[in-house]
Write an enzyme that holds these catalytic residues in place. Sequence first.
Site, mmCIF file in Angstrom:
data_model
loop_
_atom_site.group_PDB
_atom_site.id
_atom_site.type_symbol
_atom_site.label_atom_id
_atom_site.label_comp_id
_atom_site.label_asym_id
_atom_site.label_seq_id
_atom_site.Cartn_x
_atom_site.Cartn_y
_atom_site.Cartn_z
ATOM 1 N N HIS A 1 -14.747 -8.561 -1.325
ATOM 2 C CA HIS A 1 -14.544 -7.131 -1.562
ATOM 3 C C HIS A 1 -14.809 -6.675 -2.993
ATOM 4 O O HIS A 1 -14.780 -5.491 -3.270
ATOM 5 C CB HIS A 1 -13.115 -6.745 -1.188
ATOM 6 C CG HIS A 1 -12.094 -7.233 -2.170
ATOM 7 N ND1 HIS A 1 -11.667 -8.532 -2.202
ATOM 8 C CD2 HIS A 1 -11.447 -6.605 -3.168
ATOM 9 C CE1 HIS A 1 -10.790 -8.682 -3.167
ATOM 10 N NE2 HIS A 1 -10.630 -7.539 -3.786
HETATM 11 C C1 UD1 Z 1 -8.242 -2.823 -4.997
HETATM 12 C C2 UD1 Z 1 -8.003 -3.465 -6.362
HETATM 13 C C3 UD1 Z 1 -8.441 -4.926 -6.319
HETATM 14 C C4 UD1 Z 1 -7.782 -5.657 -5.175
HETATM 15 C C5 UD1 Z 1 -8.104 -4.928 -3.882
HETATM 16 C C6 UD1 Z 1 -7.482 -5.624 -2.692
HETATM 17 C C7 UD1 Z 1 -8.275 -1.935 -8.272
HETATM 18 C C8 UD1 Z 1 -9.128 -1.600 -9.421
HETATM 19 N N1 UD1 Z 1 -8.781 -2.821 -7.391
HETATM 20 O O1 UD1 Z 1 -9.647 -2.790 -4.806
HETATM 21 O O2 UD1 Z 1 -8.063 -5.543 -7.527
HETATM 22 O O3 UD1 Z 1 -8.270 -6.975 -5.118
HETATM 23 O O4 UD1 Z 1 -7.605 -3.596 -3.993
HETATM 24 O O5 UD1 Z 1 -7.924 -5.093 -1.493
HETATM 25 O O6 UD1 Z 1 -7.194 -1.430 -8.165
HETATM 26 N N2 UD1 Z 1 -10.283 1.842 1.437
HETATM 27 C C9 UD1 Z 1 -10.011 2.133 2.744
HETATM 28 N N3 UD1 Z 1 -8.708 2.042 3.158
HETATM 29 C C10 UD1 Z 1 -7.701 1.693 2.327
HETATM 30 C C11 UD1 Z 1 -8.001 1.400 0.985
HETATM 31 C C12 UD1 Z 1 -9.306 1.468 0.554
HETATM 32 O O7 UD1 Z 1 -10.884 2.465 3.524
HETATM 33 O O8 UD1 Z 1 -6.540 1.617 2.769
HETATM 34 C C13 UD1 Z 1 -11.694 1.903 0.991
HETATM 35 C C14 UD1 Z 1 -12.089 3.246 0.474
HETATM 36 O O9 UD1 Z 1 -13.395 3.493 0.845
HETATM 37 C C15 UD1 Z 1 -12.014 3.077 -1.017
HETATM 38 C C16 UD1 Z 1 -12.400 1.618 -1.200
HETATM 39 O O10 UD1 Z 1 -11.882 0.960 -0.052
HETATM 40 O O11 UD1 Z 1 -12.827 3.958 -1.699
HETATM 41 C C17 UD1 Z 1 -11.858 0.998 -2.432
HETATM 42 O O12 UD1 Z 1 -10.418 1.073 -2.483
HETATM 43 P P1 UD1 Z 1 -9.641 0.945 -3.885
HETATM 44 O O13 UD1 Z 1 -8.178 0.863 -3.704
HETATM 45 O O14 UD1 Z 1 -10.114 1.987 -4.831
HETATM 46 O O15 UD1 Z 1 -10.144 -0.431 -4.461
HETATM 47 P P2 UD1 Z 1 -10.308 -1.833 -3.729
HETATM 48 O O16 UD1 Z 1 -11.751 -2.133 -3.711
HETATM 49 O O17 UD1 Z 1 -9.552 -1.898 -2.453
#
Ligand code: UD1
Length: 391
Positions: A234
């Site tokens: 991821h």
């Molecule tokens: C975040 C953390 C990362 C951790 C990861 C675990 C930061 C900078 N990164 O990254 O360190 O390893 O979580 O999963 O905080 N999304 C969904 N549903 C959700 C959450 C996210 O669809 O419940 C999708 C969305 O498109 C979103 C993308 O995932 O834009 C990224 O989510 P985000 O929380 O910003 O960062 P992660 O890549 O999940």
Amino acid sequence: MRPLEIVLVAGARPNFMKIAPIYWALREHAADHVAVTIVHTGQHYDARMSDDFFRDLRLPEPDVNLGVGSASHAEQTARVMTGFERVLLERRPDVVVVVGDVNSTAACALVTSKMDWEPRPDASGAGRAGGGRGATARRRPLLVHVEAGLRSGDRAMPEEINRLVTDAISDLLLTTCRDADENLRREGVADDKIRFVGNPMIDSLRRTVAAADSCPVLERLGFAGRAYGLCTLHRPSNVDDPATLGEILAALAEIATATPILLPLHPRTRARIAAFGLATAPGMHLLEPLSYVEMLKATKEAAFVLTDSGGVQEETTALGVPCVTLRENTERPVTITEGSNVLAGVSRSGIVAGLESARRKVAEGTRVPELWDGHAGERIAAALAAAGEGA
Ligand code: UD1
């Protein structure tokens, strides 16, 4: 005397298994003099990324959910900050605990460190509501970082910035391994702010392993009793660039000709594979994200794991499962020096070779690091109680 008020912050999937043992320990050992508030920032919000974890970890519903959701780094961080500021102004806790390295961690740490309460009108030097804690004299809560001191040395990782910022402003830094203590000392952190408490993720793992053993996820997926590999992917640096993601998928396809690979996909990864039009091989099984119990079962029974996650490197080390980390660096070197982890980079040949060396390593014998013993939550609870009383 009024109870010590502790706020536990969690925002994203890897945070939930770190706050759970702290919550359990505070409830089991300190319920009569500690009041715990769980604040979920809502950074992760899908049932499979959040609610399922609260259920599996036997955490209650969060007391507060800031509902920030997904956005750019700046916007997400800003939303957490404004929401969390309101919570602190209203609740005025004694201690705020942040865990790990996600955007919610750094955002809540910043807010806590800059909180500047007006003394309450009832300030009498005796503390709030007649208590003896002297809370009215304090202008902000004590800030505690759990999993402090981890460093990848790679400032292109958003998490590395979050770690550096959070550690620089925390009052008490609780570490999971000795090398983290060294990193903090090297950065000039005073010894009396650092406590080596062990790894709370391993408490969650140990407490949940029995439930995992009876979890039917492998039957559901048709892999019970079959050899398989497990892969999670991821990191933006791995999945946002078509060439890198293509190279990793090519390595997985090669490995999957011998052993099928289960891929529970983060929503970001699923979206990128589709957007880039990348192909996956027949031996690669793309799945929805697994719940905590399902993931634990799938990890425990896997022939090997390939991952770019931080937590999975630790879980495989605790379980003695060969782990290939699809990154150039790790903030968790103890999983390499003592555990079952190998750093493979992201080239196809590097990943294939990495798998061989991880398997060899486990065959030769690995260790579970010091204080990854299932009791970190109790040590953290004791440290919080002591620090909170003294604050
Ligand atoms: C975040 C953390 C990362 C951790 C990861 C675990 C930061 C900078 N990164 O990254 O360190 O390893 O979580 O999963 O905080 N999304 C969904 N549903 C959700 C959450 C996210 O669809 O419940 C999708 C969305 O498109 C979103 C993308 O995932 O834009 C990224 O989510 P985000 O929380 O910003 O960062 P992660 O890549 O999940």
